[in-house]
Scaffold this active site. Sequence first.
Site, PDB file in Angstrom:
ATOM      1  N   GLU A 122       3.748  16.645  -4.120  1.00  0.00           N
ATOM      2  CA  GLU A 122       5.201  16.770  -4.071  1.00  0.00           C
ATOM      3  C   GLU A 122       5.882  16.342  -5.347  1.00  0.00           C
ATOM      4  OE1 GLU A 122       5.463  15.750   0.672  1.00  0.00           O
ATOM      5  OE2 GLU A 122       7.135  15.304  -0.631  1.00  0.00           O
ATOM      6  N   CYS A 135      10.884  12.981 -10.311  1.00  0.00           N
ATOM      7  CA  CYS A 135       9.793  12.083  -9.927  1.00  0.00           C
ATOM      8  C   CYS A 135       8.532  12.938  -9.822  1.00  0.00           C
ATOM      9  CB  CYS A 135      10.164  11.449  -8.588  1.00  0.00           C
ATOM     10  SG  CYS A 135       8.977  10.263  -8.007  1.00  0.00           S
ATOM     11  N   CYS A 142      -4.235   8.957  -3.488  1.00  0.00           N
ATOM     12  CA  CYS A 142      -4.349   7.787  -4.367  1.00  0.00           C
ATOM     13  C   CYS A 142      -5.510   6.945  -3.871  1.00  0.00           C
ATOM     14  CB  CYS A 142      -3.047   6.974  -4.328  1.00  0.00           C
ATOM     15  SG  CYS A 142      -3.026   5.602  -5.504  1.00  0.00           S
ATOM     16  N   CYS A 146      -2.284   0.706  -1.365  1.00  0.00           N
ATOM     17  CA  CYS A 146      -1.260  -0.329  -1.198  1.00  0.00           C
ATOM     18  C   CYS A 146      -0.771  -0.252   0.245  1.00  0.00           C
ATOM     19  CB  CYS A 146      -0.114  -0.123  -2.182  1.00  0.00           C
ATOM     20  SG  CYS A 146      -0.679  -0.266  -3.884  1.00  0.00           S
ATOM     21  N   CYS A 149       2.491   1.651   1.284  1.00  0.00           N
ATOM     22  CA  CYS A 149       2.709   2.980   0.687  1.00  0.00           C
ATOM     23  C   CYS A 149       2.011   4.058   1.501  1.00  0.00           C
ATOM     24  CB  CYS A 149       2.194   2.995  -0.752  1.00  0.00           C
ATOM     25  SG  CYS A 149       2.219   4.633  -1.502  1.00  0.00           S
ATOM     26  N   CYS A 418      10.791   8.388  -3.737  1.00  0.00           N
ATOM     27  CA  CYS A 418       9.612   8.373  -4.589  1.00  0.00           C
ATOM     28  C   CYS A 418       8.640   7.340  -4.058  1.00  0.00           C
ATOM     29  CB  CYS A 418       9.988   8.001  -6.009  1.00  0.00           C
ATOM     30  SG  CYS A 418      10.776   9.327  -6.856  1.00  0.00           S
TER      31      CYS A 418
HETATM   32  N1  SAH Z   1       1.033   4.450  -8.255  1.00  0.00           N
HETATM   33  C1  SAH Z   1       2.115   4.083  -9.064  1.00  0.00           C
HETATM   34  C2  SAH Z   1       3.243   5.093  -9.094  1.00  0.00           C
HETATM   35  C3  SAH Z   1       3.587   5.781  -7.798  1.00  0.00           C
HETATM   36  S1  SAH Z   1       4.347   4.786  -6.539  1.00  0.00           S
HETATM   37  C4  SAH Z   1       2.624   2.724  -8.652  1.00  0.00           C
HETATM   38  O1  SAH Z   1       2.204   2.221  -7.627  1.00  0.00           O
HETATM   39  O2  SAH Z   1       3.420   2.167  -9.402  1.00  0.00           O
HETATM   40  C5  SAH Z   1       6.018   4.607  -7.152  1.00  0.00           C
HETATM   41  C6  SAH Z   1       6.748   3.380  -6.610  1.00  0.00           C
HETATM   42  O3  SAH Z   1       7.139   3.553  -5.237  1.00  0.00           O
HETATM   43  C7  SAH Z   1       5.906   2.127  -6.654  1.00  0.00           C
HETATM   44  O4  SAH Z   1       6.630   1.034  -7.121  1.00  0.00           O
HETATM   45  C8  SAH Z   1       5.554   1.963  -5.196  1.00  0.00           C
HETATM   46  O5  SAH Z   1       5.173   0.654  -4.941  1.00  0.00           O
HETATM   47  C9  SAH Z   1       6.819   2.378  -4.501  1.00  0.00           C
HETATM   48  N2  SAH Z   1       6.640   2.673  -3.078  1.00  0.00           N
HETATM   49  C10 SAH Z   1       5.560   3.197  -2.467  1.00  0.00           C
HETATM   50  N3  SAH Z   1       5.764   3.318  -1.135  1.00  0.00           N
HETATM   51  C11 SAH Z   1       7.005   2.876  -0.887  1.00  0.00           C
HETATM   52  C12 SAH Z   1       7.799   2.757   0.305  1.00  0.00           C
HETATM   53  N4  SAH Z   1       7.335   3.126   1.495  1.00  0.00           N
HETATM   54  N5  SAH Z   1       9.040   2.262   0.168  1.00  0.00           N
HETATM   55  C13 SAH Z   1       9.528   1.902  -1.041  1.00  0.00           C
HETATM   56  N6  SAH Z   1       8.832   1.996  -2.187  1.00  0.00           N
HETATM   57  C14 SAH Z   1       7.578   2.475  -2.120  1.00  0.00           C
HETATM   58 FE1  SF4 Z   2      -1.148   4.424  -5.013  1.00  0.00          FE
HETATM   59 FE2  SF4 Z   2       1.014   4.090  -3.477  1.00  0.00          FE
HETATM   60 FE3  SF4 Z   2      -0.229   1.975  -4.489  1.00  0.00          FE
HETATM   61 FE4  SF4 Z   2       1.195   3.578  -6.113  1.00  0.00          FE
HETATM   62  S1  SF4 Z   2       1.993   2.341  -4.438  1.00  0.00           S
HETATM   63  S2  SF4 Z   2      -0.890   2.746  -6.469  1.00  0.00           S
HETATM   64  S3  SF4 Z   2       0.791   5.582  -5.125  1.00  0.00           S
HETATM   65  S4  SF4 Z   2      -1.122   3.431  -3.014  1.00  0.00           S
END
Ligand code: SAH
Ligand code: SF4
Length: 440
Positions: A122, A135, A142, A146, A149, A418
């Site tokens: 996306e 974005c 991934c 996390c 996420c 994002c």
């Molecule tokens: N993998 C990279 C970039 C993609 S995630 C990273 O982790 O930085 C982009 C941002 O969105 C990151 O800061 C991530 O922690 C945040 N993010 C992911 N899931 C989220 C959620 N459910 N609510 C708010 N922010 C979120």
């Molecule tokens: Fe991967 Fe989501 Fe963690 Fe970013 S926040 S590194 S996209 S699992």
Amino acid sequence: MADTNLMPIPGQVDPVPVARDITPRLDGRVDLLGLPKARIRTLFEEAGLDPKQAKLRAKQVYHWLYHRGVTDFEAMTDLAKTMRPWMAERFVAGRPHVVEAQHSTDGTRKWLLRTEDGHDFEMVFIPDADRGTLCVSSQVGCTLNCRFCHTGTMRLVRNLTPGEIVGQVMLARDALGEWPNAATIQKPPSSRRKPESGPDTFEQTDSDPGFRQDGDNHDEARETEYRADGRLLTNIVMMGMGEPLYNFDNVRDALRLVMDGEGLALSKRRITLSTSGVVPMMERCGEEIGVNLAVSLHAVTKEIRDELVPLNRKYGIEELLAACAAYPGSSNARRITFEYVMLKDTNDSDEHAHELVRLIKRFRLPAKVNLIPFNPWPDAAYECSDPERIKSFSDIVFAAGISAPVRTPRGRDIDAACGQLKTAAEKKSRAQLDREAIGK
Ligand code: SAH
Ligand code: SF4
């Protein structure tokens, strides 16, 4: 996976599947999207052009592809008429396929895209008063899991290729109607063409098509040109699906095309790469890409960050912040952004805010903090902090002289935040998996 190689990446326990340089197409043509000028030139030579021709044509085609957004060789008017079908037989300049495009009531737009080999990912466009931010995704899925996420719950399908990454930006420009229009572009001097000339007898007249603007002021010149055009897409964040530093080479190659004054010509100051903390790749990111850095910190104690961002068990907070302090090019004018997702009763206390300030000061970081209200998804183990809690956290950080705005959730009606770009893609990829399972 048929279209990937395995490559060890520092910091990654297991080899990461890396997409091949050029994805073979069923029709045998080579997709030029994502290739730098030198590679296009080599391909033209391999296809039979003499070196001088190949150099000139690569320069012209590169300009049409990346600076003008043209995908049809017939529209490349400074190529000899007979050369255009010759090119079209051998090459193609694609875009990711659009599966679905959604438009939020607040102006946010989301696209579900599909790679040539059927994987969904996306991209989101978020317009604001003074900027428009795209974005961009770097991987399908991934590896990093996390806990808060949604993308992290999806297995890594594969890295996106440079073409699929730069293709997102180009597709957004297509959709927003934002390629420089012909009137604002200096036209090349017209070339003499022999009407009957075939592929072997292309003329070599237009030795310099006149597109180039030399010097370091490419960015400035182009930016002014675009702003004057009323451009909507002004900023790029590598914050879509995936961890960009686990797909370093492809992300770098794509962003170089985006930053090239003869390519998409977006200034590196308007591009931000977000990492969850892949420490061994951060210095190279600063040196070889040179974009702004955002770090997904999300917690200030080992215990909590180990839980939220499991990569912390490998690269701890201190190591991460030391790498931030050493990030090439950061300064008070170009601060590092610390992203901090606000999770109720987990990482959002006043004490956490004070500790965040202490850490930033201890490592003397030119920092700003982005407080992100947690965007819930089905079965998520967390809840978003209350607005008063977020305000209190933000006030503490601001009081210490560090900017800590609360990011407004955007595009909620289309589930477009994002970092949470997955819902639809997951459904589609399951459907895809089902199709694969039954051999279709
Ligand atoms: N993998 C990279 C970039 C993609 S995630 C990273 O982790 O930085 C982009 C941002 O969105 C990151 O800061 C991530 O922690 C945040 N993010 C992911 N899931 C989220 C959620 N459910 N609510 C708010 N922010 C979120
Ligand atoms: Fe991967 Fe989501 Fe963690 Fe970013 S926040 S590194 S996209 S699992």
